[in-house]
Design an enzyme around this catalytic site. Sequence first.
Site, PDB file in Angstrom:
ATOM      1  N   HIS A 130       0.888  -1.278  -0.108  1.00 57.07           N
ATOM      2  CA  HIS A 130       0.309   0.351  -0.039  1.00 57.07           C
ATOM      3  C   HIS A 130       0.886   0.795  -0.277  1.00 57.07           C
ATOM      4  O   HIS A 130       0.203   2.478  -0.749  1.00 57.07           O
ATOM      5  CB  HIS A 130      -1.041   0.306   0.961  1.00 57.07           C
ATOM      6  CG  HIS A 130      -0.513   0.105   2.747  1.00 57.07           C
ATOM      7  ND1 HIS A 130       0.405  -1.501   2.884  1.00 57.07           N
ATOM      8  CD2 HIS A 130      -0.680   0.993   2.946  1.00 57.07           C
ATOM      9  CE1 HIS A 130       0.856  -0.781   3.788  1.00 57.07           C
ATOM     10  NE2 HIS A 130       0.297   0.651   4.570  1.00 57.07           N
ATOM     11  N   ARG A 254     -11.674 -12.170  19.641  1.00 64.49           N
ATOM     12  CA  ARG A 254     -11.625 -11.962  18.084  1.00 64.49           C
ATOM     13  C   ARG A 254     -12.686 -12.553  17.192  1.00 64.49           C
ATOM     14  O   ARG A 254     -13.725 -11.911  16.125  1.00 64.49           O
ATOM     15  CB  ARG A 254     -10.154 -12.413  17.592  1.00 64.49           C
ATOM     16  CG  ARG A 254      -9.581 -10.551  18.329  1.00 64.49           C
ATOM     17  CD  ARG A 254      -7.629 -11.599  17.818  1.00 64.49           C
ATOM     18  NE  ARG A 254      -7.071 -10.707  17.979  1.00 64.49           N
ATOM     19  CZ  ARG A 254      -5.614 -10.485  17.701  1.00 64.49           C
ATOM     20  NH1 ARG A 254      -5.117 -11.597  17.077  1.00 64.49           N
ATOM     21  NH2 ARG A 254      -5.018  -9.740  17.499  1.00 64.49           N
ATOM     22  N   GLU A 320      -5.195 -14.081  11.189  1.00 67.96           N
ATOM     23  CA  GLU A 320      -4.625 -14.806  12.060  1.00 67.96           C
ATOM     24  C   GLU A 320      -5.623 -15.827  12.470  1.00 67.96           C
ATOM     25  O   GLU A 320      -4.757 -16.872  13.453  1.00 67.96           O
ATOM     26  CB  GLU A 320      -4.223 -13.667  13.344  1.00 67.96           C
ATOM     27  CG  GLU A 320      -2.977 -12.818  12.943  1.00 67.96           C
ATOM     28  CD  GLU A 320      -3.147 -12.254  14.175  1.00 67.96           C
ATOM     29  OE1 GLU A 320      -1.896 -11.628  13.945  1.00 67.96           O
ATOM     30  OE2 GLU A 320      -3.504 -11.144  14.664  1.00 67.96           O
ATOM     31  N   LYS A 341      -0.271 -31.953  19.350  1.00 66.91           N
ATOM     32  CA  LYS A 341       0.690 -32.273  19.651  1.00 66.91           C
ATOM     33  C   LYS A 341       1.647 -31.808  17.990  1.00 66.91           C
ATOM     34  O   LYS A 341       2.320 -32.202  17.505  1.00 66.91           O
ATOM     35  CB  LYS A 341       0.646 -34.251  19.661  1.00 66.91           C
ATOM     36  CG  LYS A 341       0.952 -35.386  20.457  1.00 66.91           C
ATOM     37  CD  LYS A 341       2.546 -35.393  20.791  1.00 66.91           C
ATOM     38  CE  LYS A 341       2.404 -36.531  22.086  1.00 66.91           C
ATOM     39  NZ  LYS A 341       3.258 -36.068  22.771  1.00 66.91           N
ATOM     40  N   ARG A 379       4.873  -0.806  16.173  1.00 69.04           N
ATOM     41  CA  ARG A 379       3.549  -2.031  16.515  1.00 69.04           C
ATOM     42  C   ARG A 379       3.684  -2.913  17.506  1.00 69.04           C
ATOM     43  O   ARG A 379       3.623  -4.322  16.774  1.00 69.04           O
ATOM     44  CB  ARG A 379       2.103  -2.119  15.398  1.00 69.04           C
ATOM     45  CG  ARG A 379       1.348  -1.062  15.344  1.00 69.04           C
ATOM     46  CD  ARG A 379       0.138  -1.784  14.478  1.00 69.04           C
ATOM     47  NE  ARG A 379      -0.927  -1.019  13.723  1.00 69.04           N
ATOM     48  CZ  ARG A 379      -0.685  -0.491  12.465  1.00 69.04           C
ATOM     49  NH1 ARG A 379       0.074  -1.463  11.619  1.00 69.04           N
ATOM     50  NH2 ARG A 379      -1.046   0.000  11.648  1.00 69.04           N
TER      51      ARG A 379
END
Length: 428
Positions: A130, A254, A320, A341, A379
């Site tokens: 961007h 979220r 995420e 596992k 951030r």
Amino acid sequence: MRLLKQGMFLLMVTIALGSLWIFYLPTCSNPGWNPSSVLSYSWLEYTDSDDSPEKVCNCSGILQGEREALEQAKLLTITKDFTDSVHIPDEHYMNATEDCSAFKLRRKYLTSPLSQEEEDFPLAYSMVVHHKVQNFERLLRAIYTPQNIYCVHVDKNAKSSFLFAILEITTCFPNIFMVTQPVDVVYAAWPRVQADLNCMADLYNSSTKWKYFINLCGQDFPLKTNLEIVRTLRSLSGRNSINSEEMPAGLMRRVRNAHKIIDGRIQDTGKAKEPPPINIPIMFGSAYIVVSRGFIRSVMEDSRVLALMEWGKDTYSPDEFLWATIERMIGVPGSRRNHRKYDMSDLNAIARLVKWQGLEGSQDSLDSAYPECHGSHVREVCIYGAGDLKWMLKQHHLFANKFDIDTDPIAVYCLEKYLRKRALSELQ
Ligand SMILES: *[C@@H]1O[C@H](CO)[C@@H](O)[C@H](O)[C@H]1NC(C)=O
Ligand SMILES: *[C@@H]1O[C@H](CO)[C@@H](O)[C@H](O)[C@H]1NC(C)=O
Ligand SMILES: *[C@@H]1O[C@H](CO)[C@@H](O)[C@H](O)[C@H]1NC(C)=O
């Protein structure tokens, strides 16, 4: 203004498509990999006679972590005259790409595959960018090979000078194209995923039979050569490399609450969402993935994946959880079973090396995962400095995030020199 922008965009796309043909034809008749042409490629090495201000740095000292070389680099990075002299304005690229062959020659872009092994294992890249054309161009040059295919997504909100510069650069290459459907990217919201999805769709529909897909942003940079990447991916034997772990309790909001984009920012509406339409838990991972072609087929066509994506559109930071969860679904090519596992952290996956500020610290500290950042933080993520290179090059990750030529050009400079030298020495 908006209409004008769109009109110009269409015009540029038409020009882009037009020249795509011009450049495509000679490439088609190119016999491809030719060992004798490779031998004459010493001109591709980056040398100090390439006129860049960073050449005053001692990269071999920097890569060995030597104090004197690092101190000199640090001093230069905080000198405004130096960083100004390195910075290239976006507008420059319009002029620089007027003559594509001259541009590619001057910037030493690879013009043929460096080995048969690489030619036989083409990769597909999605690049979501961007701002900062210079970061993009340096990254592109580092990963560019004629046998790979690259989709570039420019944020619909990006400055038009940025868009045009990127368009001009991509037009110089037959195997780089702009995404057919750009979106307005909103930080931590669904459109960020949609940008990658739109590139995936275009790449999946292209005639190149690429083997693996890798997604990048403008502040990534490779730590490995294309040959090293190819060999690592071949050794995965069709598996994906995605970090996928239990969702931390603190982040559950979220995906439990519905979110909405208001004034270009994502906000929690406070309303509870329906449970997800799958029979495994939502997993936690990263936006950056290394996946097989079959994985992308599932993302495009598997009805369970499509339902999960529909459900996820009002979650916070869907990138995420989405890839991390698809990676644990039965029947998705290259995926892992949904058992603890098989959990994998970002440090064990190969897609991206990121230094989170909270995990930095000395080796004696039980809470630290890696040495302190030698650059700066944005951030809570490290923007690498030259002092990070020695450690980074010992890691197994294919790419690292974040780099920024505006804050530390020397890290990128030394890394690109190192990689090109390594790529050319692999030929012997
Ligand atoms: C750069 O660093 C290397 C490795 O430490 C050293 O051998 C070399 O003398 C240095 N070069 C200059 C010009 O300082
Ligand atoms: C681009 O080229 C034009 C005309 O050739 C020139 O006037 C302008 O200064 C150049 N811009 C840059 C950024 O080099
Ligand atoms: C795939 O490409 C063909 C042309 O090669 C085009 O007609 C078609 O619309 C594309 N499909 C998608 C889903 O983009």
